[in-house]
Design a protein around this motif. Structure first.
Motif, PDB file in Angstrom:
ATOM      1  N   LEU A  14       3.479  35.917  74.496  1.00 43.72           N
ATOM      2  CA  LEU A  14       2.630  34.895  73.563  1.00 43.72           C
ATOM      3  C   LEU A  14       3.660  33.855  73.116  1.00 43.72           C
ATOM      4  O   LEU A  14       3.199  32.831  72.784  1.00 43.72           O
ATOM      5  CB  LEU A  14       2.228  35.736  72.450  1.00 43.72           C
ATOM      6  N   ARG A  15       4.799  34.090  73.012  1.00 39.55           N
ATOM      7  CA  ARG A  15       5.986  33.237  72.831  1.00 39.55           C
ATOM      8  C   ARG A  15       6.993  32.912  73.834  1.00 39.55           C
ATOM      9  O   ARG A  15       7.076  33.792  74.507  1.00 39.55           O
ATOM     10  CB  ARG A  15       6.607  33.705  71.564  1.00 39.55           C
ATOM     11  N   PRO A  16       7.326  31.797  73.629  1.00 39.42           N
ATOM     12  CA  PRO A  16       8.442  31.441  74.820  1.00 39.42           C
ATOM     13  C   PRO A  16       9.619  32.392  74.598  1.00 39.42           C
ATOM     14  O   PRO A  16      10.152  32.623  73.525  1.00 39.42           O
ATOM     15  CB  PRO A  16       8.803  30.058  74.517  1.00 39.42           C
ATOM     16  N   VAL A  17      10.217  32.967  75.589  1.00 37.91           N
ATOM     17  CA  VAL A  17      11.549  33.599  75.522  1.00 37.91           C
ATOM     18  C   VAL A  17      12.587  32.683  75.675  1.00 37.91           C
ATOM     19  O   VAL A  17      12.803  31.764  76.101  1.00 37.91           O
ATOM     20  CB  VAL A  17      11.567  34.549  76.995  1.00 37.91           C
ATOM     21  N   PRO A  18      13.402  32.601  74.076  1.00 40.64           N
ATOM     22  CA  PRO A  18      14.470  31.862  74.046  1.00 40.64           C
ATOM     23  C   PRO A  18      15.459  32.061  75.386  1.00 40.64           C
ATOM     24  O   PRO A  18      15.772  33.254  75.671  1.00 40.64           O
ATOM     25  CB  PRO A  18      15.184  32.421  72.837  1.00 40.64           C
ATOM     26  N   ALA A  19      16.104  31.104  75.736  1.00 39.81           N
ATOM     27  CA  ALA A  19      17.118  30.894  76.633  1.00 39.81           C
ATOM     28  C   ALA A  19      18.473  31.583  76.070  1.00 39.81           C
ATOM     29  O   ALA A  19      18.891  31.441  74.975  1.00 39.81           O
ATOM     30  CB  ALA A  19      17.462  29.605  76.912  1.00 39.81           C
ATOM     31  N   ALA A  20      19.213  32.252  77.041  1.00 43.14           N
ATOM     32  CA  ALA A  20      20.376  32.847  76.272  1.00 43.14           C
ATOM     33  C   ALA A  20      21.460  31.996  76.225  1.00 43.14           C
ATOM     34  O   ALA A  20      21.323  30.880  76.895  1.00 43.14           O
ATOM     35  CB  ALA A  20      20.925  33.941  77.593  1.00 43.14           C
ATOM     36  N   PRO A  21      22.251  32.102  75.326  1.00 37.68           N
ATOM     37  CA  PRO A  21      23.355  31.005  74.853  1.00 37.68           C
ATOM     38  C   PRO A  21      24.215  30.920  75.794  1.00 37.68           C
ATOM     39  O   PRO A  21      24.327  32.020  76.689  1.00 37.68           O
ATOM     40  CB  PRO A  21      23.966  31.701  73.423  1.00 37.68           C
ATOM     41  N   ALA A  22      24.711  29.632  75.938  1.00 35.75           N
ATOM     42  CA  ALA A  22      25.915  29.471  77.160  1.00 35.75           C
ATOM     43  C   ALA A  22      26.933  30.242  77.159  1.00 35.75           C
ATOM     44  O   ALA A  22      27.445  30.921  77.869  1.00 35.75           O
ATOM     45  CB  ALA A  22      25.939  27.882  77.301  1.00 35.75           C
ATOM     46  N   LYS A  23      27.366  30.163  75.767  1.00 34.05           N
ATOM     47  CA  LYS A  23      28.576  31.034  75.536  1.00 34.05           C
ATOM     48  C   LYS A  23      28.354  32.006  74.270  1.00 34.05           C
ATOM     49  O   LYS A  23      27.716  31.315  73.296  1.00 34.05           O
ATOM     50  CB  LYS A  23      30.017  30.448  75.445  1.00 34.05           C
ATOM     51  N   PRO A  24      29.062  32.976  74.154  1.00 32.57           N
ATOM     52  CA  PRO A  24      28.650  33.664  72.779  1.00 32.57           C
ATOM     53  C   PRO A  24      29.480  33.126  71.708  1.00 32.57           C
ATOM     54  O   PRO A  24      30.529  32.651  71.857  1.00 32.57           O
ATOM     55  CB  PRO A  24      29.165  35.188  73.123  1.00 32.57           C
ATOM     56  N   GLU A  25      28.953  33.237  70.529  1.00 34.58           N
ATOM     57  CA  GLU A  25      29.545  32.380  69.202  1.00 34.58           C
ATOM     58  C   GLU A  25      30.460  33.476  68.717  1.00 34.58           C
ATOM     59  O   GLU A  25      30.420  34.785  68.678  1.00 34.58           O
ATOM     60  CB  GLU A  25      28.354  32.211  68.323  1.00 34.58           C
ATOM     61  N   GLU A  26      31.638  32.866  68.224  1.00 41.78           N
ATOM     62  CA  GLU A  26      32.759  33.738  67.698  1.00 41.78           C
ATOM     63  C   GLU A  26      32.039  33.975  66.327  1.00 41.78           C
ATOM     64  O   GLU A  26      31.527  33.232  65.493  1.00 41.78           O
ATOM     65  CB  GLU A  26      33.862  32.906  67.729  1.00 41.78           C
ATOM     66  N   PRO A  27      32.338  35.409  65.888  1.00 40.06           N
ATOM     67  CA  PRO A  27      31.838  35.618  64.527  1.00 40.06           C
ATOM     68  C   PRO A  27      32.679  34.824  63.409  1.00 40.06           C
ATOM     69  O   PRO A  27      33.760  34.551  63.952  1.00 40.06           O
ATOM     70  CB  PRO A  27      32.316  37.115  64.468  1.00 40.06           C
ATOM     71  N   ALA A  28      32.110  34.792  62.298  1.00 40.68           N
ATOM     72  CA  ALA A  28      32.797  33.808  61.191  1.00 40.68           C
ATOM     73  C   ALA A  28      33.748  34.645  60.708  1.00 40.68           C
ATOM     74  O   ALA A  28      33.481  35.945  60.627  1.00 40.68           O
ATOM     75  CB  ALA A  28      31.686  33.533  60.034  1.00 40.68           C
ATOM     76  N   PRO A  29      34.924  34.257  60.274  1.00 44.09           N
ATOM     77  CA  PRO A  29      36.134  35.005  59.962  1.00 44.09           C
ATOM     78  C   PRO A  29      35.713  35.656  58.496  1.00 44.09           C
ATOM     79  O   PRO A  29      34.814  35.078  57.705  1.00 44.09           O
ATOM     80  CB  PRO A  29      37.254  34.035  59.725  1.00 44.09           C
ATOM     81  N   LYS A  30      35.980  36.925  58.415  1.00 40.77           N
ATOM     82  CA  LYS A  30      35.859  37.643  57.147  1.00 40.77           C
ATOM     83  C   LYS A  30      36.768  37.211  56.112  1.00 40.77           C
ATOM     84  O   LYS A  30      37.749  36.599  56.404  1.00 40.77           O
ATOM     85  CB  LYS A  30      35.937  39.091  57.410  1.00 40.77           C
ATOM     86  N   GLU A  31      35.903  37.200  54.779  1.00 35.55           N
ATOM     87  CA  GLU A  31      36.929  36.980  53.700  1.00 35.55           C
ATOM     88  C   GLU A  31      37.752  37.897  53.406  1.00 35.55           C
ATOM     89  O   GLU A  31      37.349  39.083  53.435  1.00 35.55           O
ATOM     90  CB  GLU A  31      35.768  36.544  52.558  1.00 35.55           C
ATOM     91  N   PRO A  32      38.988  37.786  52.836  1.00 39.39           N
ATOM     92  CA  PRO A  32      39.925  38.859  52.838  1.00 39.39           C
ATOM     93  C   PRO A  32      39.431  39.600  51.576  1.00 39.39           C
ATOM     94  O   PRO A  32      38.840  39.121  50.599  1.00 39.39           O
ATOM     95  CB  PRO A  32      41.268  38.032  52.258  1.00 39.39           C
ATOM     96  N   LEU A  33      39.675  40.743  51.354  1.00 41.12           N
ATOM     97  CA  LEU A  33      39.688  41.419  50.267  1.00 41.12           C
ATOM     98  C   LEU A  33      40.307  41.044  49.001  1.00 41.12           C
ATOM     99  O   LEU A  33      41.419  40.834  49.465  1.00 41.12           O
ATOM    100  CB  LEU A  33      39.616  43.179  50.441  1.00 41.12           C
ATOM    101  N   TRP A  34      40.116  41.336  47.770  1.00 39.72           N
ATOM    102  CA  TRP A  34      40.942  40.780  46.599  1.00 39.72           C
ATOM    103  C   TRP A  34      42.228  41.574  46.693  1.00 39.72           C
ATOM    104  O   TRP A  34      43.172  41.295  46.436  1.00 39.72           O
ATOM    105  CB  TRP A  34      39.945  41.044  45.082  1.00 39.72           C
ATOM    106  N   ARG A  35      41.899  42.986  46.928  1.00 34.66           N
ATOM    107  CA  ARG A  35      42.981  43.830  46.915  1.00 34.66           C
ATOM    108  C   ARG A  35      44.279  43.447  47.970  1.00 34.66           C
ATOM    109  O   ARG A  35      45.433  43.447  47.681  1.00 34.66           O
ATOM    110  CB  ARG A  35      42.905  45.314  46.917  1.00 34.66           C
ATOM    111  N   ASP A  36      43.725  43.049  48.963  1.00 34.99           N
ATOM    112  CA  ASP A  36      44.733  42.675  50.243  1.00 34.99           C
ATOM    113  C   ASP A  36      45.525  41.183  49.821  1.00 34.99           C
ATOM    114  O   ASP A  36      46.622  41.474  49.745  1.00 34.99           O
ATOM    115  CB  ASP A  36      43.975  42.100  51.382  1.00 34.99           C
ATOM    116  N   VAL A  37      44.590  40.335  49.058  1.00 35.57           N
ATOM    117  CA  VAL A  37      45.329  39.303  48.556  1.00 35.57           C
ATOM    118  C   VAL A  37      46.225  39.321  47.448  1.00 35.57           C
ATOM    119  O   VAL A  37      47.426  38.712  47.647  1.00 35.57           O
ATOM    120  CB  VAL A  37      44.016  38.185  48.082  1.00 35.57           C
ATOM    121  N   VAL A  38      45.920  40.202  46.362  1.00 38.52           N
ATOM    122  CA  VAL A  38      46.716  40.404  45.290  1.00 38.52           C
ATOM    123  C   VAL A  38      48.059  41.382  45.895  1.00 38.52           C
ATOM    124  O   VAL A  38      49.220  40.946  45.380  1.00 38.52           O
ATOM    125  CB  VAL A  38      46.270  40.872  44.303  1.00 38.52           C
TER     126      VAL A  38
END
Length: 145
Positions: A14-38
């Motif tokens: 019923l809906r058009p099938v989305p085209a597959a992305p050309a290249k996989p997107e890189e995941p956004a970088p995780k924010e560091p934990l407070w304990r790691d930074v301190v």
């Protein structure tokens, strides 16, 4: 005559099938934990002052294994413990928080990959703690803010 018709139903989307992305997107970088930074800030300051874990732990009146776990980001420290560790390094709690803020303001850079800017260790040297690196970096942070 027998008919060999397929039992499969034909599916009409019923809906058009989305085209597959050309290249996989890189995941956004995780924010560091407070304990790691301190923990990273505490370790860098201790090493910049050429002090041992034992020396700083004794001055802060906390155990050496606990300080090690704080530096490695394995434990969440209370404000009292953070203040004690900061004072043992010749910093105020506000200085420690400002240095941690400076680390959080640059999340694209990995925490432990930056080289220390302190001078190499001198064997047999047991001098008083130096505050020059912490103060100069703190000054840089205040200028940038």
């Amino acid at each position: 005559m027998s008919s060999h018709a397929s039992d499969e139903a034909r599916v009409i989307p019923l809906r058009p099938v989305p085209a597959a992305p050309a290249k996989p997107e890189e995941p956004a970088p995780k924010e560091p934990l407070w304990r790691d930074v301190v923990g990273d800030v505490l370790r860098r300051e201790r090493l910049a002052q050429e002090r041992t874990l034992k020396d700083v732990a004794d001055a802060a009146r906390i155990s050496m294994p606990y300080l090690s776990e704080l530096e490695r980001g394995r434990k969440e420290a209370s404000s009292e413990v953070l203040a004690a560790a900061a004072h043992a390094l010749g910093l105020g709690l506000a200085d420690l928080l400002a240095l941690a803020h400076g680390r959080l303001a640059r999340p694209a850079q990995p925490l432990r990959s930056q080289p220390l800017t302190s001078q190499p260790l001198r064997s047999g040297s047991r001098t008083a703690p130096r505050r020059t690196e912490a103060r100069s970096r703190l000054g840089d942070i205040r200028l940038a803010a």
